[in-house]
Design an enzyme around this catalytic site. Sequence first.
Site, PDB file in Angstrom:
ATOM      1  N   GLU C  60     118.589  34.175 -94.063  1.00 45.97           N
ATOM      2  CA  GLU C  60     117.867  34.876 -93.004  1.00 45.97           C
ATOM      3  C   GLU C  60     118.786  35.721 -92.121  1.00 45.97           C
ATOM      4  OE1 GLU C  60     117.183  31.815 -93.979  1.00 45.97           O
ATOM      5  OE2 GLU C  60     115.094  31.965 -94.585  1.00 45.97           O
ATOM      6  N   HIS C 129     107.177  23.874 -90.627  1.00 46.64           N
ATOM      7  CA  HIS C 129     106.481  24.957 -91.330  1.00 46.64           C
ATOM      8  C   HIS C 129     105.144  25.295 -90.671  1.00 46.64           C
ATOM      9  CE1 HIS C 129     109.360  24.072 -94.522  1.00 46.64           C
ATOM     10  NE2 HIS C 129     108.973  25.148 -95.163  1.00 46.64           N
TER      11      HIS C 129
END
Lengths: 334, 334, 323, 323
Positions: C60, C129
């Site tokens: 990321e 998540h």
Amino acid sequence: MCAKPVRKKSPTSIRNYDKDLLKSFYETMMKIRYFEQNIQEKFLAGEIPGFVHVYIGEEATGTGIMTNLRSDDYIQTTHRGHGHTIAKGAELKRMMAEIYGKKPGFCKGKGGSMHIADFSVGMLGANGVVGGGYTLATGAALATRMLGKDQVTVVFFGDGASNRGTFHEAANMAAAWDLPILFVCENNQWASTTPYRTTTSVEDIADRAQGYGMPGVIVDGNDVFAVYETARKLIEDIRKGSGPALLECKTYRIGGHFVGDPEMYRTKEEVQKVFKENDPISRFEERVLDEKVMTREELDQIKEKVLKEVDEAVEFARQAPEPDPSELYQDLYV
Amino acid sequence: MCAKPVRKKSPTSIRNYDKDLLKSFYETMMKIRYFEQNIQEKFLAGEIPGFVHVYIGEEATGTGIMTNLRSDDYIQTTHRGHGHTIAKGAELKRMMAEIYGKKPGFCKGKGGSMHIADFSVGMLGANGVVGGGYTLATGAALATRMLGKDQVTVVFFGDGASNRGTFHEAANMAAAWDLPILFVCENNQWASTTPYRTTTSVEDIADRAQGYGMPGVIVDGNDVFAVYETARKLIEDIRKGSGPALLECKTYRIGGHFVGDPEMYRTKEEVQKVFKENDPISRFEERVLDEKVMTREELDQIKEKVLKEVDEAVEFARQAPEPDPSELYQDLYV
Amino acid sequence: MREITFSQATLEAMDEEMSRDETVFVMGEDIARQGGIFGQFKGLPQKFGFDRVKDTPITETAIVGAGVGAALAGMRPVVDMHFADFMGVCMDEIFNQMAKIHYMFGGQKTVPVVLRAPDGLINQAAAQHSQSLEAWFMHVPGLKVVIPSNPADAKGLLKSAIRDDNPVLFFEHKALFRMSGPVPEEEYLTPIGKAKVVREGKDVTLVSYSLCFNTCLKAAEMLDKEGISVECVDLRTISPIDKNTILESVAKTTRLAVVHEAVKQGGVGAEISAIVAEEAIDYLDAPIVRVGAPFTPVPFAKPLEQAYRITPEKVADAIRKMF
Amino acid sequence: MREITFSQATLEAMDEEMSRDETVFVMGEDIARQGGIFGQFKGLPQKFGFDRVKDTPITETAIVGAGVGAALAGMRPVVDMHFADFMGVCMDEIFNQMAKIHYMFGGQKTVPVVLRAPDGLINQAAAQHSQSLEAWFMHVPGLKVVIPSNPADAKGLLKSAIRDDNPVLFFEHKALFRMSGPVPEEEYLTPIGKAKVVREGKDVTLVSYSLCFNTCLKAAEMLDKEGISVECVDLRTISPIDKNTILESVAKTTRLAVVHEAVKQGGVGAEISAIVAEEAIDYLDAPIVRVGAPFTPVPFAKPLEQAYRITPEKVADAIRKMF
Ligand SMILES: Cc1ncc(C[n+]2csc(CCOP(=O)(O)OP(=O)(O)O)c2C)c(N)n1
Ligand SMILES: Cc1ncc(C[n+]2csc(CCOP(=O)(O)OP(=O)(O)O)c2C)c(N)n1
Ligand SMILES: [Mg+2]
Ligand SMILES: [Mg+2]
């Protein structure tokens, strides 16, 4: 196949060097040196504010590499970025003005030393975040490739920064995608107060290149000829599409970590010894005189010219207006 | 000196293996296999919720490594952590209950498959963040060292995770500080929908070890004997103070990335071929029968026992109560 | 009007903008080969090539950093974050680099990057998540933060985000991707920075965004039957905030409730409430009510997740208490 | 009472806690050889050894992650962030790991880690070395967030933080390190989660924390001369918030202003304001005022930084307008 990094030597002779090239080496190195000495002086006199990190002792690295770059090539630098910025061709006046926090500075006084950037010469920015630049540079390299250009991007980083995860992510991405980027580690032995070997698990940071399938090369970073020739080959290859490479330049941080650093973590003797024996500028002078490719007068002429240019930059910065408080709200959004 | 990773072979013979050890290999691998098959089935039947990633096809790796660990050694695992957790000795009932989101689960139903942890057997946690575990494991290794213990910590990660910056930061720290930790890459060729070589710049992830000055070793991850023996040596050395090492186990992800994955990125044939030719459990069976160190009956007995144990775990989980909504507010602060 | 899903709407936005401007490209984890977790990139690589629809390593920091660098060198990257939950990994790249470059360098360069970040609760995905993190980013000068509640806005806002020369975060709720709704066939842009009064009412102003805005609409219908007339304002952008639309509505209704899926403490609701308490307190006939998630990580088990969720009933309850 | 600096006060806290408990240790960048940028670790390695006062690589994710892992394996790490500005680098380790482990794993393990984070404006350090980021962390369940304004609280809160079994963020303003103030010689702990009415007043409640709290005290003196009596509440902890102290004060004064150095939008002030607008609006005789930094990155040049800063004058001005 074994892939330990290659160690590059200095050219055996510099007799065939073009005179203009030799002059430009000296001019750039001296420009950086005087610029930084002025910064130190003016900072300690209270004229320059903020955090300032000087490049004294590392001039050969930036100079040797940048000499191989076109003005449309990109570089990404660090908190210790004055030298790179000058070598990439930035105008000294506006640069000094920025460091003084003045309105005609590159960033209109909003950035200062740690956030110098001059996009007009392909200098994509210093970074106050150690290791913040790798991924940006990788993106710039990606863009040039997608745009079908043959520009090369060079990202500079320190030995301390070499341990940041961003190095790994960028190096892997650049190698997996064969991007036109050169990773240049300026191993100046110190990360702030910390000797690099106490926190870095390898002696040669170029050892890490193999883990990305890219060439790793080591060079004496205080030998402008060795840096120049090594970088030339790497940059030529990268421009032709060889994919990324990692170049480690062994150098030494002569100054404190920042101007005003009490340097309680090392002895003055250690530093003085290096400065005496391994100052890249003295080494250049000795060698060109030794090999008789330049004369003392030629060197002095350059020195004088540079001295003047830097003094003018300081004067310009001093006289320059400060930004108006209302400018605080400008440049936030387009 | 050249430091390419070492490739370890399977032992030429397994005749001198202790019978109990052989049995335990099979029992652990079969336990994982049945457990995971049940998970798949129950998930597709709508009994198990959330995201679930199974370990089918990689059983030999976790089994071979964990067999060398003491119960007070630590492991840190990933989103694909059931196999490691079972091999580390976690109780199947409570584990299955957690995956079902039931109150007697290890995490009282708060975690689920991606956040299994059983600290009572040194299992420091699965992680929903790919690459989130390296640094935690490094810290655990640091703690054991500071506490004067001889525990070893093993951190598992995938080929995809190997590109995260956290790997680099943890590997460098572990090596710079000589910490007792084994980095185990389970290279199962796939990172979700992505073949690892399209995003990972090297064929052998163990190549990266050299960049940290640690040994890099490659082993066939579907050969429990090779994994066991290779890990034994590494773990012994680490326990004695050799510092960290990197072990890459070459394996293959037989299942989809998660249960329910449409797997549009690869063919059924590719997977079936691997499963047929390189299933670690079939390979174990063939070899022990071939070398006549175990009999078909012995294998069947173990299978039966394991089948029962897993069925009981499923039944336990099904019958177990759900947490009460009021428990939402528990366990936030101590 | 034809109805398409939120996922298709964003796909159309990508398709149109990538067709219009060759410097637009998209990169992220697992977006090309399988078309994205929510089908939101399906077919794009076939049309534009795998170079303009790039599967990246699981990195990321490199993805966002490279997006920023590519923008500096002339491209207009769209970066997919896979799940918003992973934005912590590249937080430095977002707030210290992407957000600051334009300002810190004195306006020398623009940074036209869009980060697409699927967020929110879905399928008992648990603590790592399921998060809604938008509030952090409204506290970061230099970013724009967009967060649509329906297919039409998703398309129009995504197109605007891609054309914007500033960095834009585009939060898209995972549970919205399958939602269908009317989307014009002809091209349009939805302005960034404009809230929308979707349902007029006179007793109370209900401000929300993203999936929760739909929850609010349901609550409004329930309350309607009880004689409480709810005006529903869809923020659509949370930075810059459209103060005027909120203040006008509150001036009319004299009551304010703010609802979001993120935890209440330190959430966007606090900012909206504070704006009104600062600039329009005299209009108010009741305390300002905030509805947000409980102050815990998202739990896995169904009954816990259910207790955690914002439901129309919870919203309606909170509003009833204002009268 | 003797006076010592904030830096010395934190040093005493470290010394006492490291002496008391062998599992307490500290690691960070450049803390051992030179004693920390603000002298806050001076002498500790000499007393406790370089193993318990560790210089780390420049790897914020590894430092915080290793802190968490070491806590799981029985240690009580204190982790120095060098500058709070770098917390974006390890944001994932902070909010997805450190903050969630206790809850997500059903309370199996505690995570007794303290992150020390020097923040705020000093010396024209510009956009990436001057930030106040505390608001993000009050939005993260599982963390405690402490932020003292003076030497005595710094010592007492740091000791409490080290003894706390939950992860605690300890923000310490860079400009405070040199501040002197009375600190008791005998051992004491300052409770986490308790605000303090430092100055009583009757016309307006001024809530603040960290360096800014001192700015508020100055403003209060200025206003006193003008006949405005200001009650100054030092939050000291911003998560969990001490609601009661705030509400009680507002009930008395009927006016509320919140001041912080962080940008106003999405800051801690929004939460305080929203709590009061929700739970005590009827007490209020004036709009709730927030004073925070302008919505820009921190600029370098002096006149810009000066315009950016919160000053006693700005605070006093804002309060005058409430009457
Ligand atoms: C992410 C981050 N961590 C820490 C710092 C503080 N810091 C600034 S420079 C520096 C040392 C950098 O060492 P090196 O990379 O070797 O570069 P050098 O200063 O030697 O040129 C540190 C720790 C920072 N600016 N950013
Ligand atoms: C930081 C982060 N980025 C992305 C994801 C989404 N994700 C979950 S698993 C996965 C692939 C992991 O591949 P690998 O590391 O090879 O492990 P494997 O699944 O093959 O066991 C991805 C991308 C994530 N969970 N965390
Ligand atoms: Mg260095
Ligand atoms: Mg994999």
